[in-house]
Design an enzyme around this catalytic site. Sequence first.
Site, PDB file in Angstrom:
ATOM      1  N   CYS A   1     -51.762  11.754  17.705  1.00  0.00           N
ATOM      2  CA  CYS A   1     -51.515  11.219  16.357  1.00  0.00           C
ATOM      3  C   CYS A   1     -50.391  10.195  16.251  1.00  0.00           C
ATOM      4  O   CYS A   1     -50.567   9.164  15.614  1.00  0.00           O
ATOM      5  CB  CYS A   1     -51.238  12.375  15.402  1.00  0.00           C
ATOM      6  SG  CYS A   1     -52.659  13.459  15.235  1.00  0.00           S
TER       7      CYS A   1
ATOM      8  N   LYS B   1       0.835  -1.211   0.000  1.00  0.00           N
ATOM      9  CA  LYS B   1       0.000   0.000   0.000  1.00  0.00           C
ATOM     10  C   LYS B   1       0.865   1.256   0.000  1.00  0.00           C
ATOM     11  O   LYS B   1       0.558   2.241  -0.661  1.00  0.00           O
ATOM     12  CB  LYS B   1      -0.938   0.006   1.212  1.00  0.00           C
ATOM     13  CG  LYS B   1      -2.010  -1.074   1.142  1.00  0.00           C
ATOM     14  CD  LYS B   1      -3.038  -0.894   2.229  1.00  0.00           C
ATOM     15  CE  LYS B   1      -4.080  -1.994   2.144  1.00  0.00           C
ATOM     16  NZ  LYS B   1      -5.075  -1.930   3.197  1.00  0.00           N
TER      17      LYS B   1
ATOM     18  N   TYR C   1     -37.798  16.292  16.090  1.00  0.00           N
ATOM     19  CA  TYR C   1     -37.956  14.955  16.702  1.00  0.00           C
ATOM     20  C   TYR C   1     -36.632  14.238  16.943  1.00  0.00           C
ATOM     21  O   TYR C   1     -36.616  13.022  17.080  1.00  0.00           O
ATOM     22  CB  TYR C   1     -38.843  14.037  15.834  1.00  0.00           C
ATOM     23  CG  TYR C   1     -40.223  14.580  15.588  1.00  0.00           C
ATOM     24  CD1 TYR C   1     -41.121  14.739  16.643  1.00  0.00           C
ATOM     25  CD2 TYR C   1     -40.645  14.929  14.311  1.00  0.00           C
ATOM     26  CE1 TYR C   1     -42.394  15.239  16.429  1.00  0.00           C
ATOM     27  CE2 TYR C   1     -41.910  15.433  14.083  1.00  0.00           C
ATOM     28  CZ  TYR C   1     -42.777  15.594  15.145  1.00  0.00           C
ATOM     29  OH  TYR C   1     -44.032  16.085  14.928  1.00  0.00           O
TER      30      TYR C   1
ATOM     31  N   ASN D   1     -36.652   1.130   3.940  1.00  0.00           N
ATOM     32  CA  ASN D   1     -36.945  -0.147   3.299  1.00  0.00           C
ATOM     33  C   ASN D   1     -38.247  -0.760   3.823  1.00  0.00           C
ATOM     34  O   ASN D   1     -38.973  -1.411   3.071  1.00  0.00           O
ATOM     35  CB  ASN D   1     -35.773  -1.109   3.472  1.00  0.00           C
ATOM     36  CG  ASN D   1     -34.620  -0.726   2.553  1.00  0.00           C
ATOM     37  OD1 ASN D   1     -34.831  -0.039   1.548  1.00  0.00           O
ATOM     38  ND2 ASN D   1     -33.416  -1.147   2.889  1.00  0.00           N
TER      39      ASN D   1
ATOM     40  N   LYS E   1     -51.152   6.487  17.476  1.00  0.00           N
ATOM     41  CA  LYS E   1     -52.277   5.870  16.746  1.00  0.00           C
ATOM     42  C   LYS E   1     -51.892   5.602  15.301  1.00  0.00           C
ATOM     43  O   LYS E   1     -52.171   4.532  14.751  1.00  0.00           O
ATOM     44  CB  LYS E   1     -53.494   6.786  16.894  1.00  0.00           C
ATOM     45  CG  LYS E   1     -54.306   7.073  15.672  1.00  0.00           C
ATOM     46  CD  LYS E   1     -55.449   8.002  15.976  1.00  0.00           C
ATOM     47  CE  LYS E   1     -55.382   9.307  15.189  1.00  0.00           C
ATOM     48  NZ  LYS E   1     -55.328   9.186  13.759  1.00  0.00           N
TER      49      LYS E   1
HETATM   50  N1  LIG Z   1     -14.041   3.056   5.336  1.00  0.00           N
HETATM   51  C1  LIG Z   1     -14.813   4.089   5.630  1.00  0.00           C
HETATM   52  O1  LIG Z   1     -15.657   4.510   4.844  1.00  0.00           O
HETATM   53  C2  LIG Z   1     -14.640   4.786   6.943  1.00  0.00           C
HETATM   54  C3  LIG Z   1     -15.199   6.051   7.113  1.00  0.00           C
HETATM   55  C4  LIG Z   1     -15.006   6.718   8.324  1.00  0.00           C
HETATM   56  C5  LIG Z   1     -14.314   6.107   9.357  1.00  0.00           C
HETATM   57  N2  LIG Z   1     -13.816   4.852   9.178  1.00  0.00           N
HETATM   58  C6  LIG Z   1     -13.060   4.272  10.285  1.00  0.00           C
HETATM   59  O2  LIG Z   1     -11.694   4.622  10.093  1.00  0.00           O
HETATM   60  C7  LIG Z   1     -10.840   3.525  10.434  1.00  0.00           C
HETATM   61  C8  LIG Z   1     -10.060   3.071   9.209  1.00  0.00           C
HETATM   62  O3  LIG Z   1     -10.979   2.639   8.237  1.00  0.00           O
HETATM   63  P1  LIG Z   1     -10.473   2.060   6.834  1.00  0.00           P
HETATM   64  O4  LIG Z   1     -11.684   1.673   6.091  1.00  0.00           O
HETATM   65  O5  LIG Z   1      -9.523   3.006   6.242  1.00  0.00           O
HETATM   66  O6  LIG Z   1      -9.699   0.750   7.384  1.00  0.00           O
HETATM   67  P2  LIG Z   1      -8.900  -0.360   6.589  1.00  0.00           P
HETATM   68  O7  LIG Z   1      -8.994  -1.590   7.398  1.00  0.00           O
HETATM   69  O8  LIG Z   1      -9.302  -0.365   5.155  1.00  0.00           O
HETATM   70  O9  LIG Z   1      -7.395   0.180   6.617  1.00  0.00           O
HETATM   71  C9  LIG Z   1      -6.635   0.168   7.780  1.00  0.00           C
HETATM   72  C10 LIG Z   1      -5.157   0.150   7.360  1.00  0.00           C
HETATM   73  O10 LIG Z   1      -4.364   0.218   8.521  1.00  0.00           O
HETATM   74  C11 LIG Z   1      -3.230  -0.630   8.346  1.00  0.00           C
HETATM   75  N3  LIG Z   1      -2.702  -0.954   9.685  1.00  0.00           N
HETATM   76  C12 LIG Z   1      -3.275  -1.698  10.638  1.00  0.00           C
HETATM   77  N4  LIG Z   1      -2.502  -1.734  11.746  1.00  0.00           N
HETATM   78  C13 LIG Z   1      -1.399  -1.014  11.463  1.00  0.00           C
HETATM   79  C14 LIG Z   1      -0.239  -0.672  12.200  1.00  0.00           C
HETATM   80  N5  LIG Z   1      -0.079  -1.075  13.456  1.00  0.00           N
HETATM   81  N6  LIG Z   1       0.694   0.088  11.608  1.00  0.00           N
HETATM   82  C15 LIG Z   1       0.526   0.514  10.330  1.00  0.00           C
HETATM   83  N7  LIG Z   1      -0.564   0.242   9.591  1.00  0.00           N
HETATM   84  C16 LIG Z   1      -1.513  -0.522  10.152  1.00  0.00           C
HETATM   85  C17 LIG Z   1      -3.776  -1.804   7.577  1.00  0.00           C
HETATM   86  O11 LIG Z   1      -2.766  -2.529   6.897  1.00  0.00           O
HETATM   87  C18 LIG Z   1      -4.744  -1.101   6.607  1.00  0.00           C
HETATM   88  O12 LIG Z   1      -4.106  -0.749   5.400  1.00  0.00           O
HETATM   89  C19 LIG Z   1     -11.764   2.469  11.029  1.00  0.00           C
HETATM   90  O13 LIG Z   1     -11.865   2.673  12.411  1.00  0.00           O
HETATM   91  C20 LIG Z   1     -13.090   2.751  10.362  1.00  0.00           C
HETATM   92  O14 LIG Z   1     -14.192   2.300  11.143  1.00  0.00           O
HETATM   93  C21 LIG Z   1     -13.932   4.196   7.986  1.00  0.00           C
END
Ligand SMILES: NC(=O)c1ccc[n+]([C@@H]2O[C@H](COP(=O)([O-])OP(=O)(O)OC[C@H]3O[C@@H](n4cnc5c(N)ncnc54)[C@H](O)[C@@H]3O)[C@@H](O)[C@H]2O)c1
Length: 440
Positions: A294, A60, A283, A251, A297
């Site tokens: 309302c 990556k 709300y 849905n 009901k």
């Molecule tokens: N995907 C979304 O749309 C989205 C949106 C908002 C928030 N989030 C949150 O953000 C966070 C990241 O989401 P994502 O979708 O990018 O996750 P992901 O799992 O796609 O990517 C996480 C990355 O972190 C790397 N990683 C893990 N441990 C590591 C370490 N110790 N050192 C270096 N790299 C390491 C992994 O190899 C991976 O590439 C999560 O908590 C997720 O819930 C995700």
Amino acid sequence: MAPALHLPAGTAPPAPFRIPQARRPLEVAVVGLGHVGATMAACLAAAGHRVRVADRDDRKVADALRGRAALVEPGLEELLGRARAAGRLAATSVDEAARALDLVCVCVGTPGRPSGGLDLGQLAAAVETVGTALAQRRRREPLLVVVRSTVPPGTMEGLVRPLLEARSGGGAGERFELALNPEFLREGMAVADFLAPSRIVLGERFKGATRRLAGLYDGFDAPLLEVGFAVAEMAKLVDNSFHALKVAFANEIGRLSLALGLDPQTVGDLFLADRRLNLGPAYLRPGGPFGGMCLPKDLRATIALCESAGLEVPVLEGALRSNALHLDWLMERIRKAVPPPGPLLQLGLSFKPGTDDLRGSPLVALAERLVAAGYDLALVDPDVTPRHLAGRPALADRLVPPGAPLADPRLVLVGKPVPVLEDGLAPAIPRLDLHRLRGP
Ligand SMILES: NC(=O)c1ccc[n+]([C@@H]2O[C@H](COP(=O)([O-])OP(=O)(O)OC[C@H]3O[C@@H](n4cnc5c(N)ncnc54)[C@H](O)[C@@H]3O)[C@@H](O)[C@H]2O)c1
């Protein structure tokens, strides 16, 4: 000014798209190159910051440095390419970042566990590495450690801060400062959402601890909301729970529409055309149970239609059940705060402010349950007279006329605001605000 980036409009602001420009470029590390990290790295570089990326997956990092996106995301590859060409993107290790940079943004995954909680293993591992490296930090200013992953309330104070303190050998504010800055982007719109957020949430130890996140979002046209860690941690979970609820609700209505031979999209168009009550803040404030003439009901009538059509609609049924549970929960909370006989003072009986309608009022139901539980209860509602309570002698006897003297209660239940009366009550008397849910 960076050249405009053309993105699909969707629900995001229209293309071409403005890229905010940093006033003071920072040396930023982004740890974890998933959707959140890769997007953040590309966008911060486009904004003028010098970005160093790290991921436990070398592929990556290599992709990003070649200007390639390892995932499909409109605009991402273009921004990575520009960052590379401008020399604003480089690789780092987590240790090196913690020793040498201004900011480390931790964007690692927090996947769901089978039990339902979030797995914080990746976060703990990344934070431990940062903390250990901090012991050899080469700069005098504290490193700002920004957690961008989605985490449950309590994680910053219960996991991240203790790990950083234990590994770095110093307290927060010494070698490091920490922040929670949850990310709200949507996949498929990640770049557009990142560059034009509707709000930026910043959780910190105390207001100003991170000096508004060191100017990272300077130039972004969005309010920056500074709160404590736990509230910031809640924000992302609340948002996604609501989005999920909306989809499930829509849905259920769609299934019912089809069962009735109606076009679900036309039904949806009518629903969405109301921006006062359907789309907007109405709300959505935590408060008392819903009631009145309302809502209960008509909700029951909708559920009955679904039943006749052989449809299961757990969201709609759940709304009724949740409402009943809310009253039970309030009773329990009152009992815990002040056991019977009280005395209690309840402000409000009609089902909402500005009306004398008692039909289906949850405040009437609450008052009846309090009386049945043995409470010495006084009732005040400027909209309600004994005539309204003609069929409810147990409540009519307790209604205090306006201006009549009131003995000090042990607890005031604010079912609807009665400012004149509330102002006259001794401030030391605890209040349970049911209209806008608050303590004790
Ligand atoms: N995907 C979304 O749309 C989205 C949106 C908002 C928030 N989030 C949150 O953000 C966070 C990241 O989401 P994502 O979708 O990018 O996750 P992901 O799992 O796609 O990517 C996480 C990355 O972190 C790397 N990683 C893990 N441990 C590591 C370490 N110790 N050192 C270096 N790299 C390491 C992994 O190899 C991976 O590439 C999560 O908590 C997720 O819930 C995700």
